[in-house]
Scaffold this motif. Structure first.
Motif, short mmCIF file in Angstrom:
data_model
loop_
_atom_site.label_atom_id
_atom_site.label_comp_id
_atom_site.label_asym_id
_atom_site.label_seq_id
_atom_site.Cartn_x
_atom_site.Cartn_y
_atom_site.Cartn_z
N MET A 31 0.83 -1.20 0.00
CA MET A 31 0.00 0.00 0.00
C MET A 31 0.86 1.26 0.00
SD MET A 31 -3.07 -0.97 -0.29
CE MET A 31 -3.77 0.66 -0.13
N LEU A 32 1.96 1.21 0.75
CA LEU A 32 2.85 2.38 0.79
C LEU A 32 3.55 2.60 -0.54
CD1 LEU A 32 4.37 2.07 4.37
CD2 LEU A 32 2.66 3.72 3.58
N ALA A 33 3.90 1.52 -1.21
CA ALA A 33 4.51 1.66 -2.53
C ALA A 33 3.52 2.27 -3.51
CB ALA A 33 4.99 0.30 -3.04
N ALA A 34 2.28 1.82 -3.46
CA ALA A 34 1.25 2.39 -4.33
C ALA A 34 1.04 3.86 -4.01
CB ALA A 34 -0.07 1.62 -4.16
N ARG A 35 1.05 4.20 -2.72
CA ARG A 35 0.90 5.61 -2.33
C ARG A 35 2.08 6.43 -2.88
NH1 ARG A 35 3.16 8.64 2.19
NH2 ARG A 35 1.97 10.58 2.40
N GLY A 36 3.30 5.93 -2.71
CA GLY A 36 4.47 6.67 -3.16
C GLY A 36 4.43 6.94 -4.65
N LYS A 37 4.03 5.94 -5.44
CA LYS A 37 3.95 6.13 -6.88
C LYS A 37 2.83 7.08 -7.26
CE LYS A 37 6.21 1.81 -8.20
NZ LYS A 37 7.25 2.46 -9.01
N THR A 38 1.76 7.06 -6.49
CA THR A 38 0.64 7.98 -6.75
C THR A 38 1.05 9.41 -6.49
OG1 THR A 38 -1.00 6.28 -6.19
CG2 THR A 38 -1.71 8.58 -6.05
N ARG A 39 1.73 9.67 -5.35
CA ARG A 39 2.16 11.04 -5.04
C ARG A 39 3.17 11.55 -6.07
NH1 ARG A 39 -1.92 12.58 -2.25
NH2 ARG A 39 -0.87 14.61 -2.44
N GLN A 40 4.06 10.67 -6.52
CA GLN A 40 5.02 11.09 -7.53
C GLN A 40 4.32 11.41 -8.85
OE1 GLN A 40 8.45 11.67 -7.21
NE2 GLN A 40 8.03 12.62 -9.19
N ALA A 41 3.33 10.61 -9.20
CA ALA A 41 2.59 10.86 -10.44
C ALA A 41 1.85 12.20 -10.37
CB ALA A 41 1.60 9.72 -10.70
N ILE A 42 1.31 12.54 -9.21
CA ILE A 42 0.65 13.84 -9.07
C ILE A 42 1.64 14.97 -9.36
CG2 ILE A 42 -0.38 15.43 -7.37
CD1 ILE A 42 -1.63 12.91 -6.06
N ALA B 197 4.51 5.53 -16.20
CA ALA B 197 5.10 5.17 -14.91
C ALA B 197 4.85 3.70 -14.55
CB ALA B 197 4.53 6.06 -13.82
N GLY B 198 4.21 2.96 -15.46
CA GLY B 198 3.95 1.54 -15.22
C GLY B 198 2.75 1.29 -14.35
N LEU B 199 1.90 2.30 -14.18
CA LEU B 199 0.70 2.16 -13.36
C LEU B 199 -0.49 1.80 -14.24
CD1 LEU B 199 1.36 5.30 -11.16
CD2 LEU B 199 1.54 2.91 -10.42
N THR B 200 -1.50 1.21 -13.62
CA THR B 200 -2.72 0.82 -14.33
C THR B 200 -3.80 1.85 -14.04
OG1 THR B 200 -2.14 -1.52 -14.06
CG2 THR B 200 -4.43 -1.01 -14.61
N LEU B 201 -4.47 2.32 -15.09
CA LEU B 201 -5.63 3.20 -14.88
C LEU B 201 -6.69 2.38 -14.18
CD1 LEU B 201 -5.78 4.99 -18.36
CD2 LEU B 201 -4.58 5.70 -16.29
N SER B 202 -7.24 2.91 -13.10
CA SER B 202 -7.93 2.03 -12.18
C SER B 202 -9.40 2.36 -11.99
CB SER B 202 -7.19 2.03 -10.84
OG SER B 202 -7.68 1.03 -9.98
N TRP B 203 -9.85 2.39 -10.76
CA TRP B 203 -11.24 2.23 -10.42
C TRP B 203 -12.05 3.52 -10.41
CZ3 TRP B 203 -12.10 4.75 -5.86
CH2 TRP B 203 -10.95 5.04 -5.11
N HIS B 204 -11.44 4.69 -10.62
CA HIS B 204 -12.25 5.87 -10.93
C HIS B 204 -11.53 6.69 -11.99
CE1 HIS B 204 -10.11 9.23 -9.05
NE2 HIS B 204 -10.16 8.69 -7.85
N PRO B 205 -12.24 7.54 -12.70
CA PRO B 205 -11.61 8.28 -13.80
C PRO B 205 -10.45 9.14 -13.34
CG PRO B 205 -14.01 8.46 -13.89
CD PRO B 205 -13.68 7.82 -12.58
N THR B 206 -9.47 9.29 -14.20
CA THR B 206 -8.38 10.24 -13.97
C THR B 206 -8.93 11.64 -14.20
OG1 THR B 206 -6.73 8.63 -14.69
CG2 THR B 206 -6.10 10.97 -14.77
N ARG B 207 -8.73 12.53 -13.22
CA ARG B 207 -9.31 13.87 -13.30
C ARG B 207 -8.22 14.94 -13.17
NH1 ARG B 207 -12.78 11.25 -9.39
NH2 ARG B 207 -14.76 10.64 -10.36
N VAL B 208 -8.29 15.91 -14.05
CA VAL B 208 -7.59 17.18 -13.88
C VAL B 208 -8.66 18.23 -14.11
CG1 VAL B 208 -5.68 18.66 -14.58
CG2 VAL B 208 -5.48 16.17 -14.83
N ARG B 209 -8.91 19.08 -13.13
CA ARG B 209 -10.01 20.04 -13.24
C ARG B 209 -9.47 21.47 -13.14
NH1 ARG B 209 -15.65 17.43 -11.00
NH2 ARG B 209 -15.79 16.00 -12.78
N PHE B 210 -9.93 22.30 -14.08
CA PHE B 210 -9.46 23.67 -14.19
C PHE B 210 -10.54 24.65 -13.75
CE2 PHE B 210 -6.60 22.81 -18.19
CZ PHE B 210 -5.71 22.11 -17.39
N GLY B 211 -10.10 25.75 -13.10
CA GLY B 211 -10.95 26.90 -12.89
C GLY B 211 -12.33 26.60 -12.33
#
Length: 208
Positions: A1-12, A39-53
């Motif tokens: 879980m910590l490895a997944a968290r670390g890769k998530t924070r880096q991806a952000i 980054a070798g990650l799998t798009l997962s269980w909710h949509p990837t979001r980037v929201r502007f303004g």
């Protein structure tokens, strides 16, 4: 879980570094998905979001207004849920382009409310319900509304819904470390803009 968290924070961080004024939100979402795949990650269980303004005030389950362009002085946030192997990552953060102090304060406060609530959980043994009541109070003190459409959730090996389907805000027990996501979505009281921060519930030693 910590490895997944670390890769998530880096991806952000990697996604945020590629967001530039003049981008259309849909293009930023496509870029974010590619960053995760690269980054070798799998798009997962909710949509990837980037929201502007103006899309930063919307509940996550509500679609963004299409065609929103990031301005020179603007706010955006990232919300991703990749998988690292079998393990779920989930994280988000808000960022500011330019020198808009009110946007900057909103982004800072989203993270500050997250950490204030996280520390209260760690030090006082708060239940999930009490944790979100505390977060709501902290948001109001700072002049923001807390969006309860984002009430936190369990994480685990995929899918977490096989273990627990309810929200953190409705959990009447004390949530365990490394198993729950705390989501903080602040909105301007007049609905002008918002900011978002989410991460795993962990004690202070993970945030040094």
């Amino acid at each position: 879980m910590l490895a997944a968290r670390g890769k998530t924070r880096q991806a952000i961080r990697d996604i945020a570094s590629r967001v530039q004024p003049g981008m259309v939100e849909e293009d930023a979402v496509a870029m974010a998905k590619q960053v995760l795949l690269d980054a070798g990650l799998t798009l997962s269980w909710h949509p990837t979001r980037v929201r502007f303004g103006r899309n930063t005030i919307k509940p996550m389950r509500q679609a963004s207004e299409p065609g929103v362009v990031l301005q020179q002085d603007d706010i955006f946030f990232i919300d991703i849920a990749p998988r690292h192997g079998a393990w779920e990552g989930d994280g988000g953060a808000a960022f500011v382009i330019g020198n808009h102090e009110k946007y900057a304060r909103c982004a800072r406060d989203a993270e500050a409310v997250f950490h204030a609530a996280r520390r209260a959980w760690s030090e006082q043994g708060l239940s999930g319900e009490a944790l979100y009541a505390f977060a709501d109070s902290e948001a109001r003190k700072r002049g923001w509304e807390l969006n309860f459409d984002l009430p936190g959730h369990r994480v685990s090996d995929f899918p977490h819904a096989a273990i627990h389907t309810g929200s953190l805000a409705e959990f009447d027990g004390v949530p365990s470390a490394m198993r729950w996501i705390l989501e903080i979505h602040l909105r301007h009281p007049e609905g002008r803009y918002g900011a978002f921060f989410e991460d795993m519930l962990l004690d202070d030693s993970y945030y040094v």
